[in-house]
Design an enzyme around this catalytic site. Structure first.
Site, PDB file in Angstrom:
ATOM      1  N   CYS A 112      21.797  44.909  23.027  1.00  0.00           N
ATOM      2  CA  CYS A 112      21.298  44.299  24.155  1.00  0.00           C
ATOM      3  C   CYS A 112      22.007  42.873  23.259  1.00  0.00           C
ATOM      4  O   CYS A 112      22.365  42.116  24.316  1.00  0.00           O
ATOM      5  CB  CYS A 112      19.529  44.094  24.019  1.00  0.00           C
ATOM      6  SG  CYS A 112      19.312  45.614  25.448  1.00  0.00           S
ATOM      7  N   HIS A 256      18.541  37.191  25.831  1.00  0.00           N
ATOM      8  CA  HIS A 256      18.849  37.742  26.124  1.00  0.00           C
ATOM      9  C   HIS A 256      17.575  38.456  27.630  1.00  0.00           C
ATOM     10  O   HIS A 256      16.132  38.021  26.966  1.00  0.00           O
ATOM     11  CB  HIS A 256      18.455  39.232  25.224  1.00  0.00           C
ATOM     12  CG  HIS A 256      17.952  40.521  25.785  1.00  0.00           C
ATOM     13  ND1 HIS A 256      18.159  41.248  26.925  1.00  0.00           N
ATOM     14  CD2 HIS A 256      17.369  41.802  25.707  1.00  0.00           C
ATOM     15  CE1 HIS A 256      18.541  42.484  26.741  1.00  0.00           C
ATOM     16  NE2 HIS A 256      17.499  42.242  25.761  1.00  0.00           N
ATOM     17  N   ASN A 286      15.171  44.233  32.149  1.00  0.00           N
ATOM     18  CA  ASN A 286      16.017  44.348  31.163  1.00  0.00           C
ATOM     19  C   ASN A 286      18.172  45.037  31.840  1.00  0.00           C
ATOM     20  O   ASN A 286      17.665  46.066  32.227  1.00  0.00           O
ATOM     21  CB  ASN A 286      15.392  45.113  30.505  1.00  0.00           C
ATOM     22  CG  ASN A 286      16.446  44.977  28.973  1.00  0.00           C
ATOM     23  OD1 ASN A 286      18.116  44.552  28.538  1.00  0.00           O
ATOM     24  ND2 ASN A 286      15.525  45.237  27.775  1.00  0.00           N
TER      25      ASN A 286
HETATM   26  N1  COA Z   1       1.597  49.525  33.483  1.00  0.00           N
HETATM   27  C1  COA Z   1       0.694  49.803  33.455  1.00  0.00           C
HETATM   28  N2  COA Z   1      -0.019  49.940  31.939  1.00  0.00           N
HETATM   29  C2  COA Z   1       0.942  50.120  31.043  1.00  0.00           C
HETATM   30  C3  COA Z   1       1.908  50.716  31.235  1.00  0.00           C
HETATM   31  C4  COA Z   1       2.622  50.210  32.761  1.00  0.00           C
HETATM   32  N3  COA Z   1       3.924  50.382  33.572  1.00  0.00           N
HETATM   33  N4  COA Z   1       3.042  50.654  30.137  1.00  0.00           N
HETATM   34  C5  COA Z   1       2.204  50.192  29.128  1.00  0.00           C
HETATM   35  N5  COA Z   1       1.017  50.214  30.092  1.00  0.00           N
HETATM   36  C6  COA Z   1      -0.311  50.227  29.209  1.00  0.00           C
HETATM   37  C7  COA Z   1      -0.664  51.171  27.988  1.00  0.00           C
HETATM   38  O1  COA Z   1      -0.698  52.210  28.195  1.00  0.00           O
HETATM   39  C8  COA Z   1      -1.265  50.740  27.262  1.00  0.00           C
HETATM   40  O2  COA Z   1      -2.342  51.097  27.828  1.00  0.00           O
HETATM   41  P1  COA Z   1      -3.702  51.153  25.933  1.00  0.00           P
HETATM   42  O3  COA Z   1      -3.779  49.781  25.894  1.00  0.00           O
HETATM   43  O4  COA Z   1      -4.797  51.896  27.285  1.00  0.00           O
HETATM   44  O5  COA Z   1      -3.345  52.180  25.804  1.00  0.00           O
HETATM   45  C9  COA Z   1      -1.479  48.813  27.676  1.00  0.00           C
HETATM   46  O6  COA Z   1      -0.730  49.232  29.102  1.00  0.00           O
HETATM   47  C10 COA Z   1      -1.020  47.270  26.814  1.00  0.00           C
HETATM   48  O7  COA Z   1       0.184  48.536  26.229  1.00  0.00           O
HETATM   49  P2  COA Z   1       0.689  47.322  25.210  1.00  0.00           P
HETATM   50  O8  COA Z   1       2.671  48.299  24.759  1.00  0.00           O
HETATM   51  O9  COA Z   1       0.099  46.663  24.358  1.00  0.00           O
HETATM   52  O10 COA Z   1       1.436  46.323  26.201  1.00  0.00           O
HETATM   53  P3  COA Z   1       1.841  44.981  25.688  1.00  0.00           P
HETATM   54  O11 COA Z   1       1.281  44.104  26.014  1.00  0.00           O
HETATM   55  O12 COA Z   1       2.904  45.536  24.375  1.00  0.00           O
HETATM   56  O13 COA Z   1       3.749  44.992  26.689  1.00  0.00           O
HETATM   57  C11 COA Z   1       5.813  45.783  26.916  1.00  0.00           C
HETATM   58  C12 COA Z   1       4.312  46.484  26.988  1.00  0.00           C
HETATM   59  C13 COA Z   1       6.836  47.272  26.495  1.00  0.00           C
HETATM   60  C14 COA Z   1       6.065  44.580  27.917  1.00  0.00           C
HETATM   61  C15 COA Z   1       6.253  44.673  25.588  1.00  0.00           C
HETATM   62  O14 COA Z   1       5.833  45.942  24.203  1.00  0.00           O
HETATM   63  C16 COA Z   1       7.556  44.598  25.170  1.00  0.00           C
HETATM   64  O15 COA Z   1       7.983  43.408  26.337  1.00  0.00           O
HETATM   65  N6  COA Z   1       7.876  44.902  23.820  1.00  0.00           N
HETATM   66  C17 COA Z   1       9.060  44.123  24.312  1.00  0.00           C
HETATM   67  C18 COA Z   1      10.132  45.731  25.665  1.00  0.00           C
HETATM   68  C19 COA Z   1      11.812  44.690  24.726  1.00  0.00           C
HETATM   69  O16 COA Z   1      12.188  44.005  24.016  1.00  0.00           O
HETATM   70  N7  COA Z   1      12.635  45.691  24.800  1.00  0.00           N
HETATM   71  C20 COA Z   1      14.184  45.591  24.907  1.00  0.00           C
HETATM   72  C21 COA Z   1      14.682  45.444  23.583  1.00  0.00           C
HETATM   73  S1  COA Z   1      15.889  45.494  23.628  1.00  0.00           S
END
Ligand code: COA
Length: 329
Positions: A112, A256, A286
């Site tokens: 990315c 990004h 993304n």
């Molecule tokens: N819909 C509903 N619930 C979801 C879900 C979805 N699409 N995806 C995950 N969950 C749930 C998880 O299972 C978790 O449930 P639990 O608490 O029962 O285990 C809960 O939501 C929280 O998950 P978590 O991973 O802590 O959420 P978060 O607030 O960290 O958000 C992302 C997840 C992926 C959005 C976040 O971590 C993120 O943006 N990370 C960086 C991603 C990124 O930049 N990627 C590209 C890099 S180039």
């Protein structure tokens, strides 16, 4: 000091739009969860269009906007993690499609951070005179490496391509490129296994990358989030400092588009208002290396930029790579 001049930009995104609501039909999720956690609403998803085709369409758009022909390009640089072939490169396929037959070309994989790495690579070739006009294209079909049964990743990614025609200019240019592979295992997609008939041991993965299903993209979201909110401000600060500027001199930052919350946190860390950050994550999701130039082109089309504006492009992603560049419009 020589800078980089963006002569024109262009983009292409598939017509096939996938909404948050569409995901509720295939995984256990909701519009509310996706919107509040990521800022995303819609992604453009390939309806069979390969990466090279999207790249070529974006390239043609940029060349039309520049008012120059494909034959005038002497370097074709494509950034992608989702090329259509191991070989030839996407750059080769683009040359064939758009007729840029006076250009040499290659692909660059910095995930990315690709567009920023690509801009910096283009700058180095321009600086030595090895190229006079570079067509930099970032193109991704992330839908082909996305596991649509995994709700924690599938809602995040989209497809698209964007391009910029670059030449040497008189303004400022500086960059900061970095990579730290200690945590490379938190974000990856594996290529196909080696199934050669002379192997006695079968497929081995002596890399410790164990999270992924097949060749799909694997992400430890929380680990990537932690990395991103540190890497983005660091790259911006270093590139701006190297340009001899302070953050208050910067007119726009194009980050990004991985998650609106990452940008908000970075803005707070840098002490900058969100108005300086250009955002289109709601409409694209993304798109890996295509995300920065898609945003650049959208705002360019709206007439946002004026001569002398100081712009920062900043990316972070698998590798783990991170990078920022400062240039003048
Ligand atoms: N819909 C509903 N619930 C979801 C879900 C979805 N699409 N995806 C995950 N969950 C749930 C998880 O299972 C978790 O449930 P639990 O608490 O029962 O285990 C809960 O939501 C929280 O998950 P978590 O991973 O802590 O959420 P978060 O607030 O960290 O958000 C992302 C997840 C992926 C959005 C976040 O971590 C993120 O943006 N990370 C960086 C991603 C990124 O930049 N990627 C590209 C890099 S180039």
């Amino acid at each position: 000091m020589k800078g980089i001049k963006v002569l024109a930009t262009g983009r292409y995104a598939p017509d096939n739009l996938v909404t948050n609501e569409d995901f509720t039909k295939i995984v256990d999720t909701s519009d509310e969860w996706i919107t509040t956690r990521t800022g995303m609403k819609i992604r453009h998803i390939s309806d069979g269009e390969p990466t090279w085709m999207m790249a070529s369409k974006a390239a043609k758009h940029a060349l039309d906007n520049a008012g120059i022909s494909a034959e005038e390009i002497d370097m074709l640089l494509v950034t992608t993690v989702t090329g259509d072939f191991y070989s030839p490169s996407v750059a080769s396929m683009v040359q064939r499609e758009i007729g840029a037959f006076h250009a040499f070309g290659m692909d660059l994989n910095a995930a990315c951070s690709g567009f920023v790495y690509g801009m910096d690579t283009a700058y180095r070739y321009l600086l030595t005179g090895a190229a006079k006009k570079v067509l930099l294209i970032s193109a991704e079909t992330l839908s082909k490496i996305t596991d649509y049964t995994d709700r924690s990743t599938c809602v995040l990614f989209g497809d698209g391509a964007a391009a910029a025609v670059l030449a040497l200019g008189d303004g400022i240019y500086s960059s900061y490129l970095a990579m730290d592979a200690h945590d490379a295992h938190v974000l990856y997609a594996r290529t196909h296994d080696n199934l050669n008939p002379f192997s006695t041991k079968g497929t081995q993965h002596p890399d410790g990358f164990t999270g992924a299903k097949d060749h799909f993209l694997y992400m430890d979201g929380r680990a990537v989030y932690k990395f991103a909110v540190k890497a983005m401000p660091e790259a911006v600060e270093r590139a701006v400092e190297q340009a001899g500027l302070s953050l208050s001199d910067i007119d726009y930052i194009i980050p990004h588009q991985a998650n609106i919350r990452i940008v908000q946190t970075a803005a707070k860390t840098l002490g900058l208002p969100m108005e300086k950050f250009l955002i289109n994550v709601a409409e694209y999701g993304n798109t890996s290396s295509a995300s920065v130039p898609l945003c650049l082109d959208e705002y360019n089309e709206r007439g946002t930029f004026h001569p002398g504006d100081k712009i920062v492009v900043v990316g972070f992603g698998a590798g783990l790579t991170y990078a920022a560049a400062v240039f003048e419009w």
